[in-house]
Design a protein around this motif. Structure first.
Motif, PDB file in Angstrom:
ATOM      1  N   CYS A  24      60.017  47.152-123.559  1.00  0.00           N
ATOM      2  CA  CYS A  24      60.929  47.680-124.567  1.00  0.00           C
ATOM      3  C   CYS A  24      60.166  48.371-125.687  1.00  0.00           C
ATOM      4  O   CYS A  24      60.479  48.225-126.845  1.00  0.00           O
ATOM      5  CB  CYS A  24      61.796  46.556-125.118  1.00  0.00           C
ATOM      6  SG  CYS A  24      63.187  47.120-126.119  1.00  0.00           S
ATOM      7  N   GLU A  90      65.557  43.234-122.297  1.00  0.00           N
ATOM      8  CA  GLU A  90      66.919  43.184-122.821  1.00  0.00           C
ATOM      9  C   GLU A  90      67.603  41.857-122.544  1.00  0.00           C
ATOM     10  O   GLU A  90      68.718  41.649-122.982  1.00  0.00           O
ATOM     11  CB  GLU A  90      67.745  44.333-122.248  1.00  0.00           C
ATOM     12  CG  GLU A  90      67.878  44.307-120.747  1.00  0.00           C
ATOM     13  CD  GLU A  90      68.438  45.591-120.167  1.00  0.00           C
ATOM     14  OE1 GLU A  90      68.614  46.555-120.909  1.00  0.00           O
ATOM     15  OE2 GLU A  90      68.702  45.601-118.965  1.00  0.00           O
ATOM     16  N   SER A  94      64.645  39.018-125.601  1.00  0.00           N
ATOM     17  CA  SER A  94      65.447  39.128-126.815  1.00  0.00           C
ATOM     18  C   SER A  94      65.886  37.734-127.256  1.00  0.00           C
ATOM     19  O   SER A  94      66.435  37.555-128.326  1.00  0.00           O
ATOM     20  CB  SER A  94      66.648  40.049-126.589  1.00  0.00           C
ATOM     21  OG  SER A  94      67.465  39.538-125.568  1.00  0.00           O
TER      22      SER A  94
END
Length: 158
Positions: A24, A90, A94
């Motif tokens: 990410c 994701e 997270s």
């Protein structure tokens, strides 16, 4: 079904589980003359339980069984996202409890509680809540690693 597992599906699985795809990160552009090939995380990663990002957003010191139930359910939700094809960035990462520094700090604190140095400070329900959160975060990380290994081996054997 192994007979219908195509090369494109295999490559997609590898792409989803590739660490570079999961990190990410955002390209560095301008300022230092970067050409966009270097990348940085969109936010600083937590280095432990007492990192400002973690300590201000995650319950740990005053964790209750009710909090632990919600946190464990969130870990399960993140695992479902991985199984539905979401990347680790994701889904798994997270979830702030799943970062290496945070997991290491939780393990150290739980060991101190178990050996007696902090035993009188933490209630029995607080100990159970902390163990539940640690176990759910560790399980999420280990299952994610296993899924990645399976996908990579499926590609090799394909």
């Amino acid at each position: 079904d192994a007979a219908t597992f195509s090369l494109q599906e295999s490559m997609s699985a590898l792409e989803v589980t590739d660490a570079k795809m999961d990190c990410c990160e955002l390209p560095i552009v301008g300022g230092d003359g970067g050409d966009g090939e270097k990348t940085v995380p969109p936010r600083r990663l937590p280095t432990g339980l007492h990192h400002p990002l973690v300590s201000s957003t995650l319950p740990w010191d005053a964790l209750t069984l009710s909090d632990a139930r919600i946190v464990a359910l969130e870990a399960l939700t993140r695992l479902c996202a991985v199984l539905d094809g979401a990347g680790a960035a994701e889904s798994t990462y997270s979830y702030l409890y799943a970062h290496d520094g945070v997991l290491a700090d939780m393990a150290t604190e739980l060991l101190e509680i178990a050996t007696g140095s902090d035993a009188d400070v933490v209630s029995l329900s607080g100990k159970a809540a902390k163990h539940a959160v640690y176990a759910s975060a560790l399980l999420l990380v280990k299952l994610n690693d296993s899924i990645r290994t399976i996908a990579m081996n499926a590609d090799i054997y394909e």
